[in-house]
Scaffold this motif. Structure first.
Motif, PDB file in Angstrom:
ATOM      1  N   LYS A   1     -39.953  -0.031 -18.969  1.00 50.33           N
ATOM      2  CA  LYS A   1     -40.320  -1.001 -17.931  1.00 50.33           C
ATOM      3  C   LYS A   1     -39.074  -1.556 -17.246  1.00 50.33           C
ATOM      4  CE  LYS A   1     -44.618  -2.793 -19.993  1.00 50.33           C
ATOM      5  NZ  LYS A   1     -45.246  -4.020 -20.545  1.00 50.33           N
ATOM      6  N   THR A   2     -38.060  -1.863 -18.047  1.00 50.19           N
ATOM      7  CA  THR A   2     -36.821  -2.413 -17.493  1.00 50.19           C
ATOM      8  C   THR A   2     -36.103  -1.387 -16.627  1.00 50.19           C
ATOM      9  OG1 THR A   2     -36.577  -3.874 -19.405  1.00 50.19           O
ATOM     10  CG2 THR A   2     -34.603  -3.463 -18.088  1.00 50.19           C
TER      11      THR A   2
ATOM     12  N   GLU B   1     -37.787  -1.154 -13.397  1.00 51.77           N
ATOM     13  CA  GLU B   1     -37.497  -2.344 -12.599  1.00 51.77           C
ATOM     14  C   GLU B   1     -36.109  -2.243 -11.970  1.00 51.77           C
ATOM     15  OE1 GLU B   1     -37.450  -7.228 -12.980  1.00 51.77           O
ATOM     16  OE2 GLU B   1     -38.092  -6.011 -14.679  1.00 51.77           O
ATOM     17  N   ILE B   2     -35.131  -1.746 -12.745  1.00 56.05           N
ATOM     18  CA  ILE B   2     -33.780  -1.554 -12.211  1.00 56.05           C
ATOM     19  C   ILE B   2     -33.814  -0.594 -11.023  1.00 56.05           C
ATOM     20  CG2 ILE B   2     -31.515  -0.524 -12.735  1.00 56.05           C
ATOM     21  CD1 ILE B   2     -31.886  -1.639 -15.614  1.00 56.05           C
TER      22      ILE B   2
ATOM     23  N   PRO C   1     -40.729  -1.371 -23.609  1.00 54.90           N
ATOM     24  CA  PRO C   1     -40.034  -2.418 -22.848  1.00 54.90           C
ATOM     25  C   PRO C   1     -38.814  -1.918 -22.087  1.00 54.90           C
ATOM     26  CG  PRO C   1     -40.608  -3.202 -25.041  1.00 54.90           C
ATOM     27  CD  PRO C   1     -40.897  -1.735 -25.030  1.00 54.90           C
ATOM     28  N   LEU C   2     -38.057  -0.977 -22.670  1.00 57.88           N
ATOM     29  CA  LEU C   2     -36.877  -0.476 -21.969  1.00 57.88           C
ATOM     30  C   LEU C   2     -37.252   0.428 -20.799  1.00 57.88           C
ATOM     31  CD1 LEU C   2     -34.207   0.238 -24.734  1.00 57.88           C
ATOM     32  CD2 LEU C   2     -34.099  -1.432 -22.894  1.00 57.88           C
TER      33      LEU C   2
END
Length: 439
Positions: free
Chosen positions: A351-352, A355-356, A348-349
């Protein structure tokens, strides 16, 4: 005396922890508590982490920071960095801010070619092997069609296969040197699957090749594996400004600063002892972004340091020059990265973080990573030739020392203010802390 354990992987996580804590630590209960406090409270997420690797007992995490204001090819980024070392994120942020008003970072992809090899032993006539390879080269491509179909639809695939004679280095040793385009995937599984198929085809076709003697038909494949050395998967990052813009001081100071930076880089070019530390600073920035985006920092490290030695001597990855009043600082670095597959789809991190970074392609990520490495090196070299590296580093390290001493929030605030105007060393912090406690 500790005895070997059978079936450790079959134990539950609690059983693994109990065994480790009981047999290898002095304070069994404290060890259990430390390991379990880092479990994620979300059971589904924890199960995901547990399945990333084998024999998981807990999570080991690093701080995830942000270095803002990276202007790269006129696009503004906030760069996620996963790292534990003090001052790295601060240095990258400072360099990004400095270059923000001086045109930012310019980056160029110089190549995206990745490499894999089939290593084999052939005891026979080299000319016959060359003729054999020419005959089977189309078969090597055809036999891998089922593996390459989806990659070819996206514009990637196998770009070339060549036979290399390495017998001068090792008796009877040859290789199929294969190149690939894997687009947004790092491509390790794709490459290795192709190579293993090449190996099967090589052995099968050799047995049927009528020009070979019985001895020559028995080609021995030693291994088939991708290479983390990718000298043709390279990105360039650079910054430039007038010499006057390099320093907020007068022109004479700026000229001297520019010349010292060039000299520092030139020293790293010819002195391996300096070059290793110089390049380690670059990797502080590169590794932090690679970790944050779920890529393999170990593969990158190995490939980068091999690239730094490509001319026969370990040397600086960065370059600097002053010509006609213009200061230029640049970096060429091999980076085989991916933004799809692997952890990019699972963590999840990760992916984040992607995205950032505005969901970059693999080539865009190469450019972001290279710019971060260049920023890190610029900040380090500039500090080295001016105030010295310790002033900034130790101020960032101050909180680590205070945490080791068990300082309260109030004590941290007081001591941070004190060391704004005093030199930070470990002994100075301990003395100041003890004086504060005794007041």
């Amino acid at each position: 005396m500790i005895t070997p354990i059978q079936g450790f992987s079959k134990l539950s996580k609690d059983e693994k922890i109990n065994w480790i804590a009981s047999n290898y630590t002095h304070n069994t209960q404290q060890t259990k508590e430390v390991l379990k406090v880092y479990w994620n409270s979300d059971a589904k997420l924890q199960k995901l982490h547990d399945e990333f690797i084998e024999n998981t007992i807990t999570n080991y995490y690093l701080p995830l920071g942000i270095a803002p204001n990276f202007l790269i090819n006129n696009k503004l980024y906030a760069v996620p960095m996963a790292i534990e070392e003090s001052s790295v994120v601060a240095a990258a942020s400072k360099a990004a801010k400095f270059w923000l008003t001086r045109g930012g970072f310019k980056t160029t992809i110089l190549g995206t070619e990745k490499v894999g090899q089939v290593h084999f032993i052939f005891k026979g006539d080299e000319k016959k092997l060359e003729s054999f390879f020419t005959a089977i080269k189309p078969v090597l491509f055809n036999d891998s069609d089922s593996i390459t179909t989806s990659m070819k639809k996206r514009g990637g695939g196998i770009t070339n296969i060549e036979l290399r004679n390495k017998t001068e280095d090792l008796e009877h040793y040859y290789q199929l040197h294969c190149t690939f385009e894997t687009l947004d995937a790092m491509g390790a599984n794709f490459i290795n699957s192709c190579l293993e198929q090449f190996a099967k085809t090589l052995k099968r076709e050799a047995l049927a090749y009528t020009d070979f003697s019985d001895k020559e038909k028995n080609i021995e494949v030693v291994m088939s594996i991708l290479s983390n050395y990718v000298p043709n998967c390279v990105v360039r990052a650079e910054v430039s400004c007038t010499v006057e813009e390099l320093s907020e001081g007068n022109t004479e100071d700026a000229q001297h600063l520019a010349e010292k930076i060039v000299q520092a880089v030139n020293i790293a070019k010819i002195e391996p002892y300096r070059a290793v530390t110089h390049n380690k600073g670059i990797m502080n920035g590169i590794d932090a972004v690679i970790l944050a985006t779920g890529n393999d920092f170990r593969a990158i490290e190995a490939g980068v340091h091999a690239y730094a030695s490509r001319n026969g001597k370990y040397s600086s990855l960065t370059n600097a020059s002053v010509d006609n009043g213009v200061f230029k600082f640049w970096l060429d670095v091999p980076l085989a990265l991916g933004t799809v597959g692997g952890l990019t789809n699972l963590h999840p991190l990760v992916k984040t973080a992607l995205e950032i970074l505005q969901k970059p392609s693999a080539t865009e990520l190469m450019q972001i990573v290279a710019a971060t490495g260049l920023a890190q090196n610029f900040a380090a070299v500039r500090s080295l030739v001016t105030t010295g590296i310790q002033e900034g580093h130790m101020k960032m390290h101050l909180l680590n020392i205070l945490n080791q001493l068990g300082a309260t929030d109030s004590e941290k605030k007081t001591l941070t203010a004190h060391f704004k105007t005093n030199t930070v060393t470990h002994s100075a912090v301990v003395t100041a802390y003890n004086n504060l406690k005794n007041d």
